[in-house]
Design a protein around this motif. Structure first.
Motif, PDB file in Angstrom:
ATOM      1  N   ASP A 180      -5.161   0.268  -2.599  1.00  0.00           N
ATOM      2  CA  ASP A 180      -5.513   1.330  -1.660  1.00  0.00           C
ATOM      3  C   ASP A 180      -5.612   0.794  -0.237  1.00  0.00           C
ATOM      4  O   ASP A 180      -5.222   1.475   0.716  1.00  0.00           O
ATOM      5  CB  ASP A 180      -6.844   1.959  -2.087  1.00  0.00           C
ATOM      6  N   LYS A 181      -6.139  -0.428  -0.105  1.00  0.00           N
ATOM      7  CA  LYS A 181      -6.244  -1.049   1.227  1.00  0.00           C
ATOM      8  C   LYS A 181      -5.887  -2.525   1.125  1.00  0.00           C
ATOM      9  O   LYS A 181      -6.460  -3.253   0.315  1.00  0.00           O
ATOM     10  CB  LYS A 181      -7.662  -0.881   1.781  1.00  0.00           C
ATOM     11  N   GLN A 204       4.422  -3.724 -10.861  1.00  0.00           N
ATOM     12  CA  GLN A 204       3.392  -2.750 -10.513  1.00  0.00           C
ATOM     13  C   GLN A 204       2.122  -2.942 -11.325  1.00  0.00           C
ATOM     14  O   GLN A 204       2.153  -2.978 -12.558  1.00  0.00           O
ATOM     15  CB  GLN A 204       3.943  -1.336 -10.741  1.00  0.00           C
ATOM     16  N   SER A 205       1.002  -3.045 -10.616  1.00  0.00           N
ATOM     17  CA  SER A 205      -0.306  -3.133 -11.255  1.00  0.00           C
ATOM     18  C   SER A 205      -1.377  -2.780 -10.228  1.00  0.00           C
ATOM     19  O   SER A 205      -1.081  -2.629  -9.033  1.00  0.00           O
ATOM     20  CB  SER A 205      -0.566  -4.544 -11.798  1.00  0.00           C
ATOM     21  N   THR A 247      -1.620   1.900 -10.494  1.00  0.00           N
ATOM     22  CA  THR A 247      -1.580   2.096  -9.045  1.00  0.00           C
ATOM     23  C   THR A 247      -2.996   2.211  -8.512  1.00  0.00           C
ATOM     24  O   THR A 247      -3.812   2.949  -9.059  1.00  0.00           O
ATOM     25  CB  THR A 247      -0.780   3.356  -8.671  1.00  0.00           C
ATOM     26  N   GLY A 248      -3.288   1.500  -7.431  1.00  0.00           N
ATOM     27  CA  GLY A 248      -4.641   1.441  -6.880  1.00  0.00           C
ATOM     28  C   GLY A 248      -5.010   2.595  -5.978  1.00  0.00           C
ATOM     29  O   GLY A 248      -6.113   2.642  -5.448  1.00  0.00           O
ATOM     30  N   ASP A 282       0.835  -1.201   0.000  1.00  0.00           N
ATOM     31  CA  ASP A 282       0.000   0.000   0.000  1.00  0.00           C
ATOM     32  C   ASP A 282       0.869   1.250   0.000  1.00  0.00           C
ATOM     33  O   ASP A 282       2.097   1.174  -0.089  1.00  0.00           O
ATOM     34  CB  ASP A 282      -0.999  -0.024   1.158  1.00  0.00           C
ATOM     35  N   ARG A 283       0.233   2.408   0.116  1.00  0.00           N
ATOM     36  CA  ARG A 283       0.943   3.682  -0.042  1.00  0.00           C
ATOM     37  C   ARG A 283       1.969   3.935   1.055  1.00  0.00           C
ATOM     38  O   ARG A 283       2.846   4.797   0.900  1.00  0.00           O
ATOM     39  CB  ARG A 283      -0.065   4.838  -0.095  1.00  0.00           C
TER      40      ARG A 283
END
Length: 260
Positions: free
Chosen positions: A154-155, A147-148, A218-219, A105-106
């Motif tokens: 996001d969570k 990366q996908s 990126t989610g 996540d971020r």
């Protein structure tokens, strides 16, 4: 310029992050490939440690698992797994933990446990292994993964290994000694934690990659640093060393390169 693919760019970029002489706790798969490429190119004196107990590994082919005999046979010494964790890792003697992930996540938190609900998951992943301890106690952590939208979410469905938690000083409040993830290296870019928030932002785009491609894969609403660099393309000697390593591994194991 020698032609290369995005996986090679990712591996080379990750290998360059490993400083010569660093003591590195290595995960199997992509981290192992990048760490061993560093040993064969930019960082010949890096000390590679694996969870099963070998210290100073110099494998000629990539290991299939932490129990691969190649690790013990090429190590400077082999110690019990308990010593690896208690004396080396928890004792603050590991400079870099090099980890892969199924999802991130971020804030650099990692999931390698389940996708979906824990009790009825869509996918049951390999699990934690030693990654939670590595993420918690290594002086810093590097993460490598493709990366996908499926991998950068996001969570997280499950937090297996803590990165910067909820951001800010959350790691400190949790009492974790290490600095946490300091770089996420993907097939598109390099991300680093923003000062203060500890949210990962893009600091370098790989050659030919656009911001739009990163956003699309990126989610969360990914942000970019004020000054985004372009990652240096792989040098011929780096590609030669990587491809030779993959070829030796394929010949030894009958598969291509120990890819995750």
């Amino acid at each position: 310029m020698t032609a290369y693919n995005t996986n090679e760019m990712m591996t080379v970029a990750a290998s360059r992050r490993l400083k010569n002489g660093a003591v590195c706790f290595v995960g199997i798969g992509l981290p192992s490939k990048a760490a061993n490429l560093a040993r064969l190119t930019t960082s010949p004196d890096v000390v590679l440690i694996y969870e099963s107990g070998p210290i100073g590994c110099k494998p000629s082919v990539l290991p299939l698992s932490i129990g691969d005999g190649e690790l013990a046979e090429t190590a400077d010494t082999v110690v019990p797994t308990g010593e690896i964790f208690r004396y080396w890792l928890q004792g603050g003697r590991i400079d870099v933990g090099f980890l892969g992930a199924a999802q991130v996540d971020r804030f650099g938190n990692i999931n390698t446990t389940v996708i979906g609900d824990y009790n009825q998951p869509k996918v049951r992943l390999p699990g934690a292994g030693g990654a939670p301890e590595i993420a918690g106690s290594a002086k810093e952590v590097l993460i490598i993964l493709k990366q996908s939208h499926r991998t950068f979410v996001d969570k997280l469905s499950f937090i297996t290994s803590v990165g910067h938690g909820e951001g800010g000083d959350h790691r400190k409040r949790l009492g974790l000694p290490g600095a946490g993830p300091m770089g996420i290296i993907t097939d598109l870019c390099i991300m680093e934690p923003e000062e203060g928030t500890r949210e990962f932002v893009v600091t370098s785009l790989h050659p030919g990659i656009t911001r739009e491609q990163v956003v699309e894969n990126t989610g969360w609403k990914i942000r970019f640093a004020d000054n985004v660099a372009e990652t240096e393309a792989p040098k011929p000697e780096e590609l030669e060393a990587l491809r030779a390593l993959e070829a030796r591994t394929a010949a030894a194991h009958g598969q291509a390169g120990g890819e995750e």
